[in-house]
Each structure stands twice: as C-alpha cells, then as structure tokens.
Design a protein around this motif. Structure first.
Motif, short mmCIF file in Angstrom:
data_model
loop_
_atom_site.label_atom_id
_atom_site.label_comp_id
_atom_site.label_asym_id
_atom_site.label_seq_id
_atom_site.Cartn_x
_atom_site.Cartn_y
_atom_site.Cartn_z
N ASN A 120 0.84 -1.18 0.00
CA ASN A 120 0.00 0.00 0.00
C ASN A 120 0.89 1.24 0.00
O ASN A 120 1.70 1.41 0.91
N PRO A 121 0.75 2.13 -1.00
CA PRO A 121 1.63 3.29 -1.08
C PRO A 121 1.45 4.28 0.07
O PRO A 121 2.29 5.14 0.27
N GLU A 122 0.36 4.13 0.81
CA GLU A 122 0.17 5.01 1.97
C GLU A 122 0.99 4.56 3.17
O GLU A 122 1.13 5.28 4.14
N GLY A 123 1.53 3.34 3.11
CA GLY A 123 2.40 2.87 4.17
C GLY A 123 1.84 1.69 4.94
O GLY A 123 0.79 1.14 4.62
N LEU A 124 2.59 1.30 5.96
CA LEU A 124 2.19 0.24 6.87
C LEU A 124 1.68 0.91 8.13
O LEU A 124 2.40 1.66 8.77
N PHE A 125 0.42 0.63 8.48
CA PHE A 125 -0.22 1.35 9.58
C PHE A 125 -0.37 0.49 10.83
O PHE A 125 -0.54 -0.72 10.73
N PRO A 126 -0.32 1.13 12.01
CA PRO A 126 -0.54 0.39 13.25
C PRO A 126 -1.82 -0.43 13.18
O PRO A 126 -2.85 0.04 12.70
N GLY A 127 -1.74 -1.68 13.62
CA GLY A 127 -2.89 -2.58 13.57
C GLY A 127 -3.04 -3.28 12.23
O GLY A 127 -3.85 -4.19 12.09
N LYS A 128 -2.25 -2.86 11.24
CA LYS A 128 -2.33 -3.43 9.89
C LYS A 128 -1.08 -4.20 9.51
O LYS A 128 -0.95 -4.68 8.39
N TYR A 129 -0.12 -4.30 10.41
CA TYR A 129 1.08 -5.08 10.16
C TYR A 129 1.66 -5.57 11.48
O TYR A 129 1.37 -5.01 12.54
N ILE A 130 2.46 -6.61 11.40
CA ILE A 130 3.23 -7.08 12.55
C ILE A 130 4.70 -7.04 12.17
O ILE A 130 5.12 -7.68 11.20
N HIS A 131 5.46 -6.27 12.91
CA HIS A 131 6.92 -6.26 12.76
C HIS A 131 7.41 -7.44 13.59
O HIS A 131 7.33 -7.43 14.81
N PHE A 132 7.91 -8.51 12.92
CA PHE A 132 8.24 -9.74 13.64
C PHE A 132 9.72 -10.06 13.71
O PHE A 132 10.13 -10.97 14.43
#
Length: 195
Positions: A120-132
């Motif tokens: 998504n060109p708007e970015g990775l948003f809180p609640g929409k990704y997991i940094h693992f």
C-alpha cells in the motif's frame, strides 16, 4: 503445525552447538501474550503463533538468568545469507504501534522500485502489520513485517522486507507459511557463516 515442527527441526540441525544450547533455554510465549496478539491481529498466521509458542523471541531476550541472541530467520538479502532474530510477542506488540511511512520513497521518480507495487503506497499502519523480525545488526539495516493492508496487487498476510541504504520495501513471500517454507527449502543458508 507440521510446517513449524519441520522448520524447528531443520533449524536445530543447522545451528551451531553454542546457538543450540542458548536456544534450548528459551520457552514459549504466555497464553496471555498470545491471546493479546490474536486479539490485536485477528489475521495473525497460526504458523507465527506456533513459532512463538515454542520460543518467545531470540532478540536480546531474557529467559530466567540467561539472555539469548540467536538468529533463526533469514531473507533474500545477500542471496539469502543474511540472518535475522525473531522478536518476542511483547516486542512485536510494541514495535508494531508506529506507522512505517513509505511515501517519502515514492516522491522520487528515479527511485520507483523502492516500494514494491504490492505494498500500500500510503504505508504500513498500526494494527495493519506485525513487525516480527530484525536483522543481525539490531534492525538498523533490515526488518521483516507481515502486512495485512496490501495494495490491490498484493495479498493480505504478505511478508515485507525493509532494507536500508538505499531504503526499499519489497514483498518476499505471499504468506508467513510460504516464508518459512522458503527458509526450509534454502537449507538455512543464512546460518552458514562459511558461505
């Protein structure tokens, strides 16, 4: 959980004696932490949960009186030879609260390949990704994410790799299962220091 078991068995066979001894001191995430991760990320892959149930992180993680730093993951960087740590459940929950802005990379026409069109060109948003996962140099060079908010070209749950200098975000697998299978198929090359 067959995939997670095969991954863990292959990993243990590939680790050095010292790394294996350190990893053997690890224990799984608490039920409370797993429940929190599932509540905040309903699409969280069961294979990630299974991995966390076996070991709750390998990134400067304290297990009793023993602190471990064992790389157990990899990516496509340096032809798959670059190792990564697994973050703990708490580290994942905490580090996934910030927006990962990719828009600054899209502003430069000569850098159009810096953000994979599946992201998504708007970015990775809180609640929409997991940094693992963070790479072996504490995440300064590269990090791994599970992306639940892809572009129309991507798929929910795809694995995104961030690489610094020059900055780029690229999808390296369509799912966490596919990601783990790729590490298995690659023979854990990221653990082989002689390569």
């Amino acid at each position: 959980m067959d995939l997670v078991n095969r991954f863990l068995n292959g990993l243990k066979a590939a680790l050095s004696t010292e790394e294996l001894e350190a990893l053997n001191t690890a224990w799984g995430a608490t039920k409370e932490d797993i429940d929190t991760l599932r509540a905040e990320y309903p699409n969280c892959p069961e294979s990630l949960i299974g991995l966390l149930e076996s070991m709750d992180g390998t990134y400067w993680r304290n297990y009793g009186e023993k602190e471990i730093t064992v790389c157990i993951l990899g990516s496509d960087v340096e032809e798959g030879r670059y190792p990564y740590y697994l973050l703990s459940t708490q580290q994942m929950l905490e580090s996934s609260k910030e927006e990962e802005d990719v828009s600054y990379l899209l502003e430069y026409e000569d850098d159009e390949d810096a953000v994979d069109s599946k992201i998504n060109p708007e970015g990775l948003f809180p609640g929409k990704y997991i940094h693992f996962s963070d790479c072996m140099n504490n995440g300064g060079t590269s990090r791994l994410y599970i992306d639940f908010n892809p572009s129309d070209e991507g798929v929910c749950g795809q694995i995104v790799r961030f690489l610094h200098d020059p900055d780029e975000y690229e999808v390296i697998a369509n799912s966490f299962d596919e990601y783990l299978q790729g590490l298995l198929d690659g023979g854990f090359v990221f653990l082989n220091e002689e390569e």
